[in-house]
Structure formats: C-alpha cells, structure tokens
Design an enzyme around this catalytic site. Structure first.
Site, short mmCIF file in Angstrom:
data_model
loop_
_atom_site.label_atom_id
_atom_site.label_comp_id
_atom_site.label_asym_id
_atom_site.label_seq_id
_atom_site.Cartn_x
_atom_site.Cartn_y
_atom_site.Cartn_z
N CYS A 86 0.90 -1.28 0.10
CA CYS A 86 0.16 0.06 0.01
C CYS A 86 0.70 1.46 0.00
CB CYS A 86 -0.82 -0.07 1.10
SG CYS A 86 -2.39 1.11 0.77
N HIS A 194 -3.54 -5.58 1.06
CA HIS A 194 -2.87 -5.73 2.28
C HIS A 194 -3.04 -7.32 2.91
CE1 HIS A 194 -2.38 -1.64 3.91
NE2 HIS A 194 -3.55 -1.46 2.91
N GLU A 196 -1.34 -8.62 4.97
CA GLU A 196 -1.27 -8.52 6.48
C GLU A 196 -2.27 -8.62 7.31
OE1 GLU A 196 -0.64 -6.12 4.75
OE2 GLU A 196 -0.94 -4.24 6.07
#
Lengths: 222, 79
Positions: A86, A194, A196
């Site tokens: 990002c 994302h 994560e």
C-alpha cells in the site's frame, strides 16, 4: 530469517506487518525512519501501509527521501528482499526501486473492501506458494492505488513476467488491472492489497499468510 | 529570490480530478468547458542571487522531489 519493518510518521500498518512476519516465523526488528542503517543481517525490509508524512506532496514522496530510504535502496541493490504494501508500494515507486507510479483512484473515492486477486506469476519467493491463476481474497484500503505505467514499461513488465497480482475486478483504474509488481531481480514486491490483514481465519480469511510463509521458506532454503 | 514551480500531469496521463472538476462545472451550468487539468504550484524563497544558478537548482529539486517525472511535467519561473 530477519525482517526489518519500517515505521514512518503516519505509518499505521507497521504493527500488523510485524505480527504477520512474526507468526510466519521471522525474527522481526522495528526500524524508525530516522535510522540511517538497517539491523545487521537483515534479509527482508518491509515497508508498511499508512499515510507517511500525511501524504504531503505525493503519497510516499517524502518517505522516499528519509534517511532509512537510502539504506533500503542499498539493501535492494545488494540483492536484498523488499516488500512494500500500500503506502509501502507508493514509497517503492517514488524511490525508483519499482517502475510506474500510483495515482488517485479513477473513481476518486477511497476504496476499502476485500477484493479478489489473480496470482499472475508464481515465479517469486512471495508468490510461489500459489499456482499461477489462483484466486485469492485480500483487502484493499487506499485512495491512490491507480497504478500507472507507460506502454513501453507495461510491455517490459509483461515480457519479464513481473506482474505479481492483478485485480479480478479493477477497483481503482490501474493499468492492466495491476495490483502488484516485481523488480527485475524478482526480490522487490510492491502491492496495494494488504496480505498482513488476512493471516488467520479470525480475520475473516487467511490467504495473506501464504505470502509470508512461502517467502520465509524460500529464504530459509536459499 | 523567489521561484514558482508549476507541476502538471503529463499530456496523455488521465487526470481523474480534472475530469471531476470539468463535470462539476458542467453541472453548475458552465457550458463549453472542453477540458480541465489540475496541477499544483509550489513557491520557493531562495537565498540565491544568481538567476541562472537558482533556476538550475530548482530544476534539480523538481527532478529529485517536487515532481514525479514518471507522470508529471514541471516548469520553473524565477522572479
């Protein structure tokens, strides 16, 4: 396997990224942007999402000039791994470690939702846990994710099989539906979604954990 | 010495913000707006006294930071 997770003023995904590396088995060190050097023996540098320096001037532009950015460039030039997610992807294009640029979303709106990605290549330490063409569900949350590259640059990315992920349904107007790209040596990955945020089922999905696990097993084998 | 830098998206790079402004102007009844491109202006106060040296330095600033030359073009005015 040693991961260094960078924090800039305005980063907000740094802790999640550190947790994702930790759960995948890496030893994680947090690095502040004013640190001029990376910890000894760093294998991978991870640049998190957020709004570094308030997105002033252009997203990632100020972060790309911070003291730690020079260390990250030197690490990449030595053949080290760098993952930018990002805002981290924006920082990587601003430093020139990845080609192209990330512009305002074509729809002008901040897009925050889980999207379907297609794994466009498995030829990288980040993506070899999947098969080419696999569909994965990973969230996006950005206002400037419209990946832009000129025709020659796009042809080069395609010829060299450097498009890592594409969007099944383009949320931001990005060129050729690109969601993530690799460097020429395939060790630097920038992506808007994302991974994560989806590392265990309690988060509503665990597709992102594949990226971290395959990365760490590839590096352990090296 | 003052410098003014104009940063604009390169020709051919779609400007979604400019398109939105154009659409809004049409909605307000301003007919005949055939195109809108949005950019930014950056003003610098410089200690330099030599015009040519100042211009060269500001151009270097543009290349390194003020513009992203992948998608943007810039022009420099020294006043």
């Amino acid at each position: 396997m040693k991961a260094a997770v960078i924090t800039f003023p305005g980063s907000n995904c740094d802790r999640d990224l550190a947790v994702a590396f930790d759960k995948a088995g890496a030893t994680v060190t947090r690095v502040w942007h004013k640190d001029a050097g990376l910890p000894d023996g760093t294998d991978i540098v991870a640049i998190p999402g957020g709004f570094s320096f308030g997105d002033y001037l252009r997203c990632g532009a100020i972060a790309a000039q911070s003291p730690v950015a020079a260390a990250i460039k030197a690490h990449a030039d030595r053949g080290g791994y760098v993952l930018g997610i990002c805002n981290g992807f924006q920082v990587l294009t601003e430093t020139g470690l990845l080609p192209g640029a990330l512009m305002r979303n074509a729809g002008l709106k901040f897009v925050c939702k889980t999207v379907t990605l297609t794994v466009a290549t498995r030829d990288s330490a980040y993506t070899n846990g999947w098969a080419k063409g696999d569909r994965v569900r990973i969230p996006v949350a950005h206002h400037d994710g419209n990946y832009t590259i000129d025709a020659d640059g796009l042809a080069r990315l395609k010829d060299e099989d450097r498009i890592a992920f594409t969007y099944a349904e383009n949320p931001n107007g990005s060129t050729a539906d690109i969601a993530g790209v690799l460097s020429a040596n395939r060790r630097v990955l920038g992506m808007m979604p994302h991974p994560e945020r989806v590392i265990e089922d309690a988060q509503g999905g665990a597709d992102g954990s594949v990226l971290f696990r395959s990365l760490i097993s590839a590096m352990a084998a090296a | 010495m003052k410098a003014r830098v104009h940063v604009m998206l390169k020709d051919g790079v779609l400007d979604p913000q400019g398109e939105a402004v154009k659409h809004a102007l049409g909605t307000l009844g301003f007919a005949g707006v055939e195109g809108v491109r949005q950019g930014k202006v950056i003003e610098l106060d410089l200690a330099a006294t030599d015009r040519a040296a100042a211009e060269a330095e500001v151009k270097a600033m543009c290349e390194k930071l003020l513009a992203n030359t992948v998608i943007e073009k810039y022009s420099v005015e020294i006043a």
